[in-house]
Write an enzyme that holds these catalytic residues in place. Structure first.
Site, PDB file in Angstrom:
ATOM      1  N   SER A  51      -6.308  -5.977  -6.036  1.00  0.00           N
ATOM      2  CA  SER A  51      -7.535  -6.555  -5.485  1.00  0.00           C
ATOM      3  C   SER A  51      -8.664  -6.494  -6.498  1.00  0.00           C
ATOM      4  O   SER A  51      -8.609  -5.744  -7.485  1.00  0.00           O
ATOM      5  CB  SER A  51      -7.946  -5.809  -4.209  1.00  0.00           C
ATOM      6  OG  SER A  51      -8.474  -4.535  -4.527  1.00  0.00           O
ATOM      7  N   THR A  52      -9.697  -7.261  -6.249  1.00  0.00           N
ATOM      8  CA  THR A  52     -10.874  -7.186  -7.114  1.00  0.00           C
ATOM      9  C   THR A  52     -11.509  -5.801  -7.033  1.00  0.00           C
ATOM     10  O   THR A  52     -12.063  -5.307  -8.024  1.00  0.00           O
ATOM     11  CB  THR A  52     -11.907  -8.253  -6.699  1.00  0.00           C
ATOM     12  OG1 THR A  52     -12.124  -8.171  -5.287  1.00  0.00           O
ATOM     13  CG2 THR A  52     -11.425  -9.648  -7.051  1.00  0.00           C
ATOM     14  N   ASN A  62      -9.894  -3.032  -6.756  1.00  0.00           N
ATOM     15  CA  ASN A  62      -9.079  -2.102  -7.542  1.00  0.00           C
ATOM     16  C   ASN A  62      -9.611  -1.930  -8.955  1.00  0.00           C
ATOM     17  O   ASN A  62      -9.284  -0.952  -9.637  1.00  0.00           O
ATOM     18  CB  ASN A  62      -7.624  -2.574  -7.609  1.00  0.00           C
ATOM     19  CG  ASN A  62      -6.900  -2.464  -6.288  1.00  0.00           C
ATOM     20  OD1 ASN A  62      -5.935  -3.200  -6.039  1.00  0.00           O
ATOM     21  ND2 ASN A  62      -7.328  -1.565  -5.408  1.00  0.00           N
ATOM     22  N   SER A  82      -8.409  -5.234   4.832  1.00  0.00           N
ATOM     23  CA  SER A  82      -9.084  -4.973   3.550  1.00  0.00           C
ATOM     24  C   SER A  82      -9.425  -6.237   2.776  1.00  0.00           C
ATOM     25  O   SER A  82      -9.593  -6.192   1.563  1.00  0.00           O
ATOM     26  CB  SER A  82      -8.225  -4.048   2.675  1.00  0.00           C
ATOM     27  OG  SER A  82      -8.014  -2.810   3.311  1.00  0.00           O
ATOM     28  N   ARG A 116       1.478  -4.597   6.615  1.00  0.00           N
ATOM     29  CA  ARG A 116       0.839  -3.628   5.732  1.00  0.00           C
ATOM     30  C   ARG A 116       1.603  -2.313   5.794  1.00  0.00           C
ATOM     31  O   ARG A 116       1.879  -1.794   6.873  1.00  0.00           O
ATOM     32  CB  ARG A 116      -0.623  -3.390   6.100  1.00  0.00           C
ATOM     33  CG  ARG A 116      -1.285  -2.382   5.141  1.00  0.00           C
ATOM     34  CD  ARG A 116      -2.777  -2.342   5.236  1.00  0.00           C
ATOM     35  NE  ARG A 116      -3.325  -1.495   4.182  1.00  0.00           N
ATOM     36  CZ  ARG A 116      -4.546  -1.586   3.675  1.00  0.00           C
ATOM     37  NH1 ARG A 116      -5.356  -2.517   4.143  1.00  0.00           N
ATOM     38  NH2 ARG A 116      -4.953  -0.784   2.723  1.00  0.00           N
ATOM     39  N   ASP A 160       0.840  -1.191   0.000  1.00  0.00           N
ATOM     40  CA  ASP A 160       0.000   0.000   0.000  1.00  0.00           C
ATOM     41  C   ASP A 160       0.880   1.248   0.000  1.00  0.00           C
ATOM     42  O   ASP A 160       1.943   1.263   0.621  1.00  0.00           O
ATOM     43  CB  ASP A 160      -0.901  -0.005   1.238  1.00  0.00           C
ATOM     44  CG  ASP A 160      -2.114   0.901   1.077  1.00  0.00           C
ATOM     45  OD1 ASP A 160      -2.334   1.413  -0.040  1.00  0.00           O
ATOM     46  OD2 ASP A 160      -2.830   1.104   2.070  1.00  0.00           O
ATOM     47  N   ARG A 183     -11.196   1.395 -10.058  1.00  0.00           N
ATOM     48  CA  ARG A 183     -10.418   2.603 -10.343  1.00  0.00           C
ATOM     49  C   ARG A 183     -10.511   2.961 -11.825  1.00  0.00           C
ATOM     50  O   ARG A 183     -11.071   2.217 -12.627  1.00  0.00           O
ATOM     51  CB  ARG A 183      -8.958   2.398  -9.929  1.00  0.00           C
ATOM     52  CG  ARG A 183      -8.786   2.181  -8.438  1.00  0.00           C
ATOM     53  CD  ARG A 183      -7.324   2.075  -8.050  1.00  0.00           C
ATOM     54  NE  ARG A 183      -7.161   1.824  -6.618  1.00  0.00           N
ATOM     55  CZ  ARG A 183      -5.992   1.713  -5.996  1.00  0.00           C
ATOM     56  NH1 ARG A 183      -4.861   1.818  -6.700  1.00  0.00           N
ATOM     57  NH2 ARG A 183      -5.944   1.499  -4.696  1.00  0.00           N
ATOM     58  N   ASN A 223       1.500   3.228  -3.054  1.00  0.00           N
ATOM     59  CA  ASN A 223       2.126   3.573  -4.336  1.00  0.00           C
ATOM     60  C   ASN A 223       1.741   4.969  -4.804  1.00  0.00           C
ATOM     61  O   ASN A 223       2.598   5.749  -5.235  1.00  0.00           O
ATOM     62  CB  ASN A 223       1.723   2.546  -5.405  1.00  0.00           C
ATOM     63  CG  ASN A 223       2.398   1.204  -5.214  1.00  0.00           C
ATOM     64  OD1 ASN A 223       3.593   1.056  -5.437  1.00  0.00           O
ATOM     65  ND2 ASN A 223       1.628   0.209  -4.797  1.00  0.00           N
TER      66      ASN A 223
END
Length: 303
Positions: free
Chosen positions: A123-124, A126, A260, A252, A77, A129, A79
């Site tokens: 992730s699914t 994501n 999450s 994380r 996490d 976006r 970026n």
């Protein structure tokens, strides 16, 4: 000889040096730095680099005296925040920076003889976006995974690569890169690198239950019989990577304090470590401190 050694280091080494006090001061500095953005590219003074080298060696010696986690999971996490601080806007470049960190993680885990690491890279959720960002993420993943199939370090260290998640929703080129890396490393058995892509914890559990019921139906079981056979052990056998041990430690980055949906089933007894450091800026000393925190825990597994 440390590659970062310089005449300045040699002069510093001739001075009286209280290693314990210096380590304590460096620990305080490191804790303070975790509360603000970290940048791997920031030029450090020779003395500071030397102190970190001493600190790392001392920390490594401490860690090697205690049991290592068998399986480390990492939620990558930070970026985008890392990119904003550096004025980056191209989605591929943003996530390519994060993809490069994989090389460091593999090196650190191999040196500590940690036999399994799982990285959650996409992730699914994501998929919600923007199209440009999703394309950038998947392009960075595809390029990195394609490189793993021929990576000399991966082959030399006998690292097996595989992916978990709903791969059927990914572009064909990404899946092809994944399958090529899996095939090229299938016989490797020193370390397992699992890449969670198009992955969600709820989806994994749902898919496991579906797979279990499908197996029961194929064997001619009645619905009532199939229901009776739904047990934690039966579901666990149908998870994406059922042969992996549950993660002992989940890390994380970026300061967020939540899972999450990462390895929801498998993390029931996991230890958690949250750091403010953004994923592309994660350093070896940050990773070592996570391992140290894990080793300091008293794991009772409900007993």
């Amino acid at each position: 000889m440390n590659p970062g050694w310089s005449p300045a280091h040699e002069r510093a080494a001739t001075l009286p040096f209280d290693g314990q006090a210096a380590s304590a001061r460096l620990e305080a500095r490191q804790t303070a730095k975790e509360r603000r953005p970290s940048d791997n590219t920031t030029a450090a003074s020779p003395l500071l680099r030397f102190l970190y080298w001493i600190y790392e060696r001392r920390l490594l010696n401490q860690l090697k005296q205690r049991p290592m986690p068998r399986h480390v999971g990492i939620i990558l996490d930070g970026n985008r925040r890392h990119a904003r601080k550096r004025g980056l806007s191209d989605p591929y470049e943003i996530y390519q920076r994060g993809a490069e960190k994989l090389d460091h993680i593999l090196d650190w885990c191999a040196n500590l003889r940690i036999p399994a690491v799982t990285l959650w890279v996409f992730s699914t959720e994501n998929l919600k976006r923007s199209q440009a960002e999703v394309t950038g993420i998947l392009s960075a993943i595809e390029a990195k995974v394609a490189g793993l199939a021929h990576d000399p370090f991966v082959l030399r260290r006998h690292i097996r690569v595989r992916a978990i998640g709903r791969l059927d929703i990914l572009p064909e080129s990404v899946v092809a890169a994944i399958r090529a890396a899996e095939a090229a490393t299938a016989q490797n058995n020193s370390m397992a690198l699992t890449i969670a892509v198009a992955y969600g914890g709820r989806e994994e559990i749902t898919d496991a239950v579906r797979a279990l019921l499908k197996t029961e139906a194929q064997q001619g079981a009645a619905l009532s019989e199939a229901i009776e056979r739904i047990t934690p052990e039966a579901i666990a056998r149908h998870l994406y990577a059922a042969d992996l041990p549950d993660p002992d430690l989940i890390i994380r980055t970026s300061g967020e304090i939540r899972l999450s949906g990462f390895l929801l089933w498998q993390s029931v007894h996991s230890e958690f470590y949250f750091t403010d450091v953004l994923w592309p800026a994660l350093r070896k000393v940050d990773f070592l401190r996570a391992i140290r925190a894990y080793q300091a825990r008293n794991r009772r597994f409900g007993r």
